[in-house]
Motif scaffolding. Structure first.
Motif, PDB file in Angstrom:
ATOM      1  N   THR B  84       0.835  -1.202   0.000  1.00  0.00           N
ATOM      2  CA  THR B  84       0.000   0.000   0.000  1.00  0.00           C
ATOM      3  C   THR B  84       0.867   1.248   0.000  1.00  0.00           C
ATOM      4  O   THR B  84       0.608   2.199  -0.734  1.00  0.00           O
ATOM      5  CB  THR B  84      -0.929   0.012   1.226  1.00  0.00           C
ATOM      6  OG1 THR B  84      -1.668  -1.198   1.256  1.00  0.00           O
ATOM      7  CG2 THR B  84      -1.887   1.183   1.168  1.00  0.00           C
ATOM      8  N   LEU B  85       1.895   1.236   0.815  1.00  0.00           N
ATOM      9  CA  LEU B  85       2.792   2.386   0.882  1.00  0.00           C
ATOM     10  C   LEU B  85       3.409   2.672  -0.476  1.00  0.00           C
ATOM     11  O   LEU B  85       3.376   3.795  -0.982  1.00  0.00           O
ATOM     12  CB  LEU B  85       3.893   2.092   1.913  1.00  0.00           C
ATOM     13  CG  LEU B  85       4.674   3.305   2.394  1.00  0.00           C
ATOM     14  CD1 LEU B  85       3.742   4.229   3.164  1.00  0.00           C
ATOM     15  CD2 LEU B  85       5.831   2.860   3.289  1.00  0.00           C
ATOM     16  N   TYR B 148       1.387  -6.474  -6.171  1.00  0.00           N
ATOM     17  CA  TYR B 148       0.217  -5.840  -5.567  1.00  0.00           C
ATOM     18  C   TYR B 148       0.247  -4.343  -5.808  1.00  0.00           C
ATOM     19  O   TYR B 148      -0.764  -3.734  -6.148  1.00  0.00           O
ATOM     20  CB  TYR B 148       0.172  -6.105  -4.064  1.00  0.00           C
ATOM     21  CG  TYR B 148      -0.214  -7.505  -3.676  1.00  0.00           C
ATOM     22  CD1 TYR B 148      -0.195  -7.891  -2.345  1.00  0.00           C
ATOM     23  CD2 TYR B 148      -0.577  -8.436  -4.629  1.00  0.00           C
ATOM     24  CE1 TYR B 148      -0.539  -9.180  -1.967  1.00  0.00           C
ATOM     25  CE2 TYR B 148      -0.918  -9.727  -4.263  1.00  0.00           C
ATOM     26  CZ  TYR B 148      -0.905 -10.089  -2.933  1.00  0.00           C
ATOM     27  OH  TYR B 148      -1.227 -11.358  -2.569  1.00  0.00           O
ATOM     28  N   ALA B 149       1.421  -3.744  -5.602  1.00  0.00           N
ATOM     29  CA  ALA B 149       1.519  -2.289  -5.815  1.00  0.00           C
ATOM     30  C   ALA B 149       1.209  -1.971  -7.279  1.00  0.00           C
ATOM     31  O   ALA B 149       0.449  -1.047  -7.569  1.00  0.00           O
ATOM     32  CB  ALA B 149       2.914  -1.812  -5.438  1.00  0.00           C
ATOM     33  N   ALA B 150       1.776  -2.750  -8.184  1.00  0.00           N
ATOM     34  CA  ALA B 150       1.564  -2.488  -9.608  1.00  0.00           C
ATOM     35  C   ALA B 150       0.105  -2.653  -9.993  1.00  0.00           C
ATOM     36  O   ALA B 150      -0.457  -1.845 -10.726  1.00  0.00           O
ATOM     37  CB  ALA B 150       2.431  -3.427 -10.442  1.00  0.00           C
ATOM     38  N   LEU B 151      -0.553  -3.698  -9.485  1.00  0.00           N
ATOM     39  CA  LEU B 151      -1.937  -3.955  -9.859  1.00  0.00           C
ATOM     40  C   LEU B 151      -2.865  -2.846  -9.387  1.00  0.00           C
ATOM     41  O   LEU B 151      -3.889  -2.587 -10.002  1.00  0.00           O
ATOM     42  CB  LEU B 151      -2.399  -5.297  -9.277  1.00  0.00           C
ATOM     43  CG  LEU B 151      -1.898  -6.523 -10.020  1.00  0.00           C
ATOM     44  CD1 LEU B 151      -2.254  -7.789  -9.256  1.00  0.00           C
ATOM     45  CD2 LEU B 151      -2.494  -6.578 -11.415  1.00  0.00           C
ATOM     46  N   ALA B 202      -6.123   4.437   0.196  1.00  0.00           N
ATOM     47  CA  ALA B 202      -5.219   3.585   0.963  1.00  0.00           C
ATOM     48  C   ALA B 202      -5.964   2.404   1.557  1.00  0.00           C
ATOM     49  O   ALA B 202      -5.492   1.253   1.507  1.00  0.00           O
ATOM     50  CB  ALA B 202      -4.544   4.399   2.056  1.00  0.00           C
ATOM     51  N   ILE B 203      -7.136   2.677   2.110  1.00  0.00           N
ATOM     52  CA  ILE B 203      -7.908   1.584   2.709  1.00  0.00           C
ATOM     53  C   ILE B 203      -8.260   0.537   1.661  1.00  0.00           C
ATOM     54  O   ILE B 203      -8.089  -0.663   1.872  1.00  0.00           O
ATOM     55  CB  ILE B 203      -9.198   2.115   3.363  1.00  0.00           C
ATOM     56  CG1 ILE B 203      -8.856   2.915   4.609  1.00  0.00           C
ATOM     57  CG2 ILE B 203     -10.136   0.974   3.720  1.00  0.00           C
ATOM     58  CD1 ILE B 203     -10.057   3.578   5.226  1.00  0.00           C
TER      59      ILE B 203
END
Lengths: 439, 282, 295
Positions: B84-85, B148-151, B202-203
Motif C-alpha cells: 500500500t505504501l 500488488y503495488a503495480a496492480l 489507501a484503505i
C-alpha cells in the motif's frame, strides 16, 4: 543555502537507503528451491494435502530416520485438489520445478504424462510387484500402456443407505435402479427426509456420477483405444434420462441436488435427512463419528445398476509420480517405495481411514477388525469405472458436465444435451488424434 | 456534508435507510460470526440452528493452536502495508504529475494506465511466477509487494488524479508565488486537502492486498510466510481431509477481517471535515 | 532539480509508477500477446509452434466463448448498475451527521473486507436448499413454501451470483462516493441551504455534478473488476449450471490450467482485452474531455 539543501538531500537519501535495506531483510523469505542439497543430504519434496492428523509427518520423520542421506520435505498445499493441480502445473511450466515427487489424482496422470512432466516408472518394478496393487488404481496410473504413478490411496464411489429404515421396512439393500427408486419413494418424507442424494453440481463429481450410471446401463463415454464416443448411444440417453427423472419424475432427489458436491450430500445424509446417498468411503468414517446422528444406522454397498448389468463405482485415488526433470529421482523413488509399502499404508489407514491400494491389505486382520467396511469396498473394486484416461480428459469432462447440468436443470432436453455433448466430444477427440500421430 | 434537515418523514426515511444498510452489510457476516461460535455438530443442521446450545471458542483456539494463524496475520500485515505504501507514493506522484503538471502526451499515459487496469491478473500469474523464480524470490514477501503495488497503481493514480484536479489552480499558483517548491505543494497543500481521497484509496488498496489469493498462493508455499487467504485455504477438517471445516473457516474469516475493521475505524476518524473549509478561506 | 520545467519534472514523477507497471504488468501482457500467435498445448507437446492467426480464427467460431462473453456483459451491466445506485444511497446515509457514524462506516465496509473465497463458500452454504439460512428465513416469513435451490437453475443462479457480488462490492462504490461527497466544500452546502433550495434540487444541480469525477472512477474500476470476476463464480457455481454463469475469466482459467491450451487462452485474453480497451477509451475519454472543459 545551497550547502544546506545538499546536506538535507544526502540525509534523506541515506535514510531512504537504510529504510529500504531494513525493509528488504524484513521482507526476505527462505529463498526458492525446496530441493537441492542441505549439507550432505539430498533434499526431495512433494506438494501434498494438509496433514491434519500428523500421520504423514510421522511417516516422513520415520523415512528421514531410516534414510540418513535423504531429507524429505512434506509441503502442505490447499485442501482443494484442483488448486493443487494448478500449483503443480505452474511450477512445471516455469521449468525446474521444486517438486521431485508429484502427488497426483487419478485424472491428472494422462495429462501430466502427455505434457512430458513425468518419469516412466514401468520398468522400475517387476510386473508381479505392480500386480500387488488394485487393478483399477493401476489402470488409472497408466498413459498409453506405460505406468507413471504408484498408487497411494484408493477411492471408489459407493452407495450408502439407512440400514435402520430399510430393516424396519423389511427391505434388502437395492442392486438395481428400479429397486432403489421404489424403496426411496416408499421410505422418503420430503422435505425432511429425501430419497436419494448425490452430486449433481456442474463439476468433476457430476462426471463421476454420470459415468457410474452410464456404465451401469452398459454404455460408455469415450473408448480410450478406439476413441469412439459413446454419448450418442441409447445407453447414454437412458442413463442421463434416469438422472433427470430422479429429480423431476420420481422426485426422490431434491431439486437442489444440482448444487451438491460431496460435502452437501454427506451433510444431508449424515443429519438424517436422506435415505440413500452416493459418496466416497470417507463419508462412512465421518458417519460413524461420536456426534453423528446416524451413527450405527448406516450401510454401504456397491453402486446400483440397470438390471442385468454390473454396478460400478467411479475410480478415484491418488498416488506418487516422479518429476521428469528432478535431479534426485532415485531418492524420490526410495521415498515412494517407502510410502506405498504395506507398512505405511496400513499405518495411514489406522490413523486416518485412508483406503489402501494393495490387495493384501484388504485381507489384513488388523485392518478388517478396525474397518469391517473394507470388505464391501474391496467388493466394489472388482468393477470400477475409470474416467477416459486421455490427456485432454479435462476438456471432455467439462463438456459432459456442462451439458449434463443443462439437462438436469431442465434447461435443455436430455436428447439434445447428449447430441451436443457428443458432437463436441467427437470434435475434441478428433483434433487430438490428428495433431499427434503416435505421440 | 449534507444536513438532511428535520422533519419526521425525513428522519424516518433516514433511520430506515440506515437500518437497511446495516442489515445488508452485517447480515451474512453476522452469520459467519454465529457459525464460528457454534459447536461443529450444529453447523450444517436442518432446520437451521440460530441459538447454539452452547457458545464455544474451540474453533478460534484451534485456529491459533493447530495452524500458525498468528504468523499469517503478521505476513498479511507486512505485505499489505508495504504494498500500500509503495502504491500510494508512486500513485500520488503520478496523479500529481497527470493532474497539475503539464505533461506532453498525457492522454497517452492515461491510456497506458487504463490499459494496465484492464489486464486480468490471471494471465500475469505464469510470467510473474517465472520472473520470481528467476529472481529467487519465491517464498519472499517482496514477490507479493511489487505485483500488488503495480496492480493497484491504475486505481490509485486515477482516483487521486480525479481528486487532485478538483483543487483550484489559483490556490496552487498563489503557493508557487509564495515560494513553495512543486514537491512542497504536493505534500503541504494537496495532500492535506485530499485527505478523504487518500485515506479512502489507501484503505481500498490495503484491503485488496490483504485478501488477494491467487498470487499469494502461487508465490508462497512455505507456511511461515503465508498470508491469511492462503492460510484459510490450507485449513482442513478435524477428522478427515475431505471435510470442509465450517467452524474453523468462519473463525478464520472473522479473525482475518477484524484488523481491517479496526483499521477503518482508525482511519475514518482522521478524515476531518473542516479541512476543506479552512483552506479555502482567504 | 528545482530548475526543471514543469513537464520534465512531471515525467520524472511519473517514472516510479511507469517502471513498476511496465515490469509487473506490461511485460507479461506483451508476452501474452506474443503467445497468442503460437500454438502451445498438449498437442504440440507444450512447445510453442508458430500458428499465425489460427487461435483467433478458432475464437471466431467458439460459441462457448461468445456465451461466456455475453454472460460477462450481462453480469457486469446488472451488477454495476445496482451497485452504483445502492452505493450512492449508502454514501448519502454515511455522509450525514449522526452518532456512532464512525462505527457504522466501518461496518458498511465489512462485505468488501471479507476474503472472497471464504465468503463464496459461505454463500454456497447460505443458498443451500436444505440447510441454507436464506431458505430458512424465507420459509419462516412465509414468503416461500418450500426450499428453493438458489444456485440450482440457470436463471436463479445468475441472480444469486449477482446478489453475492453486489453484496461484496457495494462498499467499494459507496466509500469512493463518500470521499467525493466529503470533498464538496462546506460553504457550498451552506450556500445551497441559505438559498432555500430543496434538498433534492440541491442534490441534482450541485452535488451530482461535483460527484461526477468520483462516480466515473468508481464506475470504471467496478466495471473492470466485474468483467474480470473469477473467485466468486469459480467457488459458487464453477460456471454452471449448464454453463449459465461461466464468465470469460473462468473460461480463460480452464483453458490455462485444465486444458493446458496456452496459446488459445492468450488469444482469448487479448481479444477480451481489446474489446474492453475500446469500450474504456470510448467512454472514459469523452468524460476526460468534459473534465478538461469544466476546468
Amino acid at each position: 543555502m545551497k550547502l544546506r539543501t545538499f546536506f538535507y538531500g544526502m540525509g534523506i537519501g541515506a535514510l531512504v537507503i537504510a529504510a529500504a535495506a531494513m525493509g528488504w531483510t524484513f521482507l526476505a523469505g527462505p529463498g526458492a528451491r525446496e530441493g537441492g542439497r542441505a549439507g550432505q543430504k539430498v533434499v526431495i519434496s512433494a506438494l501434498m494435502h494438509v496433514d491434519i492428523t500428523g500421520a504423514w509427518h510421522e511417516l516422513v520423520a520415520r523415512f528421514n530416520e531410516e534414510n540418513p542421506d535423504v531429507e524429505m520435505h512434506y509441503i502442505e498445499g490447499p485442501w482443494s485438489t484442483d488448486t493443487r493441480e494448478a500449483l503443480y502445473t505452474t511450477s512445471f511450466l516455469a521449468g525446474e520445478s521444486p517438486y521431485d515427487m508429484v502427488f497426483m489424482d487419478v485424472i491428472w496422470v494422462p495429462k501430466f504424462a502427455a505434457a512430458g512432466w513425468l518419469e516412466d516408472l514401468t520398468d522400475w518394478l517387476p510386473p508381479e510387484q505392480w500386480k500387488e496393487f488394485l487393478p483399477g488404481d493401476l489402470e488409472g496410473s497408466k498413459h498409453q500402456g506405460r505406468i507413471y504413478r504408484v498408487p497411494m490411496y484408493s477411492d471408489v464411489g459407493m452407495l450408502f443407505y439407512r440400514r435402520d429404515l430399510l430393516e424396519a421396512a423389511g427391505l434388502e439393500p437395492p442392486t438395481t435402479w428400479q429397486d432403489l427408486i421404489v424403496m426411496a419413494q416408499k421410505l422418503q418424507k420430503p422435505p425432511q427426509l429425501w430419497g436419494y442424494v448425490w452430486q449433481g453440481k456442474q463439476y468433476e463429481g457430476l462426471s463421476c456420477n454420470l459415468l457410474e450410471v452410464l456404465q451401469g446401463f452398459g454404455g460408455s463415454w469415450v473408448d480410450p483405444v478406439t476413441q469412439e464416443v459413446g454419448l450418442d448411444q441409447p445407453e447414454a440417453a437412458a442413463a442421463l434420462q434416469l438422472m433427470h427423472d430422479l429429480i423431476h419424475k420420481h422426485k426422490i432427489s431434491p431439486p437442489g441436488v444440482t448444487t451438491y458436491q460431496e460435502e452437501e450430500a454427506r451433510q444431508i445424509f449424515q443429519s438424517g435427512n436422506a435415505v440413500f446417498q452416493r459418496n466416497w468411503p470417507y463419508a462412512w468414517v465421518l458417519a460413524h463419528q461420536e456426534q453423528s446422528p446416524v451413527k450405527g444406522k448406516v450401510g454401504m454397498a456397491p453402486m446400483v445398476s440397470q438390471k442385468g448389468q454390473d454396478g460400478s463405482g467411479a475410480q478415484g485415488g491418488s498416488g506418487f509420480g516422479i518429476y521428469k526433470y528432478s535431479k534426485h529421482k532415485r531418492a524420490a523413488w526410495r521415498f515412494i517405495v517407502f510410502a506405498t509399502s504395506s507398512r505405511a499404508q496400513k499405518f495411514l489407514h489406522l490413523q486416518e481411514g485412508r483406503i489402501p491400494t494393495r490387495h493384501a491389505l484388504f485381507r489384513d486382520p488388523d485392518l478388517l477388525e478396525k474397518s469391517p467396511h473394507l470388505s464391501t469396498v474391496y467388493q466394489a473394486f472388482q468393477n470400477t469405472a475409470l474416467r477416459p484416461p486421455l490427456p485432454n480428459y479435462a476438456q471432455l469432462s467439462d463438456i459432459v458436465q456442462r451439458h449434463a447440468s443443462a439437462a438436469l436443470t431442465g434447461k435443455v432436453p436430455v436428447r439434445e444435451a447428449l447430441r451436443r455433448a457428443s458432437a463436441e466430444t467427437g470434435y475434441v477427440v478428433a483434433r487430438a488424434a490428428e495433431a499427434k500421430p503416435g505421440q | 456534508m449534507q444536513d438532511l434537515g428535520s422533519g419526521m418523514l425525513r428522519k424516518g426515511c433516514f433511520i430506515l435507510a440506515t437500518a437497511g444498510l446495516l442489515l445488508f452489510s452485517v447480515g451474512p457476516f453476522g452469520w459467519e460470526v454465529l457459525t464460528s461460535i457454534k459447536p461443529s455438530s450444529e453447523i450444517a443442521q436442518s432446520p437451521v440452528v440460530y441459538v447454539p446450545s452452547r457458545v464455544t471458542f474451540e474453533h478460534y483456539v484451534a485456529l491459533f493452536a493447530r495452524r500458525d494463524f498468528g504468523g499469517y496475520l503478521v505476513n498479511s500485515a507486512v505485505v499489505s502495508s508495504l504494498a500500500t505504501l509503495l502504491c500510494m507514493i508512486a500513485g500520488m506522484l503520478a496523479a500529481y504529475a497527470l493532474a497539475k503538471l503539464n505533461i506532453p502526451g498525457s492522454p497517452l499515459f492515461l491510456v497506458i494506465v487504463l490499459a494496465v487496469a484492464l489486464v486480468p491478473p490471471i494471465i500475469l500469474l505464469i510470467p510473474l511466477y517465472e520472473m520470481m523464480r528467476w529472481a529467487d524470490w519465491i517464498n519472499h514477501r517482496g514477490a507479493l509487494v511489487l505485483p500488488y503495488a503495480a496492480l493497484n497503481l491504475p486505481f490509485a493514480t486515477l482516483v487521486l488524479r480525479a481528486f487532485f484536479r478538483q483543487i483550484p489552480q489559483d490556490l496552487l499558483e498563489a503557493a508557487r508565488i509564495d515560494g513553495f517548491t512543486r514537491v512542497g505543494i504536493l505534500f503541504k497543500i494537496i495532500v492535506p486537502l485530499s485527505a478523504p481521497a487518500l485515506a479512502t484509496t489507501a484503505i481500498l488498496v490495503f484491503v485488496f492486498c490483504w485478501n488477494e489469493f491467487i498470487f499469494a498462493l502461487t508465490f508462497i508455499t512455505t507456511d511461515a510466510y503465508k498470508t491469511i487467504p492462503v492460510g484459510i485455504a490450507g485449513l482442513s477438517g478435524v477428522t478427515s481431509p475431505y471435510e470442509i471445516p465450517w467452524g474453523l473457516i468462519s473463525a478464520a474469516a472473522v479473525t482475518g477481517t477484524l484488523p481491517l475493521i479496526v483499521l477503518v475505524l482508525i482511519f475514518q476518524r482522521r478524515i476531518v471535515q473542516g479541512l476543506t473549509a479552512g483552506a479555502l478561506k482567504g | 532539480m528545482g530548475k526543471l520545467p514543469d513537464h520534465g519534472f512531471g515525467l520524472l514523477l511519473l517514472l516510479p509508477a511507469l517502471v513498476l507497471v511496465s515490469l509487473m504488468v506490461l511485460y507479461p501482457l506483451a508476452r501474452n500477446v506474443h503467445l497468442s500467435f503460437y500454438e502451445k498445448d498438449l498437442h504440440s507437446g507444450l512447445e510453442s509452434r508458430f500458428a499465425g492467426w489460427y487461435n483467433y480464427q478458432r475464437l471466431g467460431h467458439d460459441s462457448r466463448f461468445f456465451t461466456s462473453f455475453f454472460n460477462t456483459v450481462f453480469f457486469t451491466g446488472v451488477s454495476v448498475s445496482i451497485e452504483l445506485l445502492l452505493g450512492l444511497g449508502f454514501a448519502l446515509v454515511l455522509n450525514a451527521s449522526f452518532p456512532a457514524r464512525g462505527a457504522i462506516r466501518a461496518m458498511a465496509l465489512i462485505p468488501w473486507a471479507l476474503p472472497t473465497a471464504v465468503m463464496a463458500m459461505a454463500w454456497t452454504w447460505i443458498y443451500n436448499d436444505v440447510y441454507g439460512v436464506l431458505n430458512d428465513v424465507l420459509l419462516r416469513l412465509g414468503i416461500i413454501d418450500e426450499g428453493v435451490a438458489w444456485l440450482g437453475t440457470p436463471s436463479a443462479a445468475r441472480w444469486a451470483v449477482i446478489f453475492a457480488d453486489v453484496w461484496k462490492t457495494t462498499p467499494f462504490v459507496s466509500i469512493i462516493l463518500l470521499a467525493g461527497l466529503q470533498s464538496i466544500p462546506a460553504d457550498l452546502c451552506e450556500a445551497i441551504r441559505i438559498d432555500g433550495a430543496k434538498a433534492v434540487q440541491g442534490f441534482r444541480l450541485v452535488t451530482l455534478p461535483l460527484l461526477l469525477p468520483s462516480m466515473v472512477v468508481a464506475l470504471l474500476f467496478r466495471t473492470v473488476h466485474a468483467f474480470g470476476i473469477f473467485d466468486l463464480i469459480y467457488v459458487l457455481t464453477g460456471g454452471g449450471p449448464g454453463g449459465a454463469t461461466e464468465t470469460v475469466s473462468v473460461y480463460v482459467y480452464y483453458n490455462l490450467f485444465r486444458y493446458l491450451d496456452f496459446g488459445y487462452a492468450a488469444a482469448l485474453v487479448v481479444a477480451t482485452f481489446l474489446v474492453l480497451l475500446l469500450v474504456a477509451i470510448l467512454t472514459y475519454l469523452p468524460m476526460l474531455k468534459r473534465e478538461v472543459e469544466l476546468g
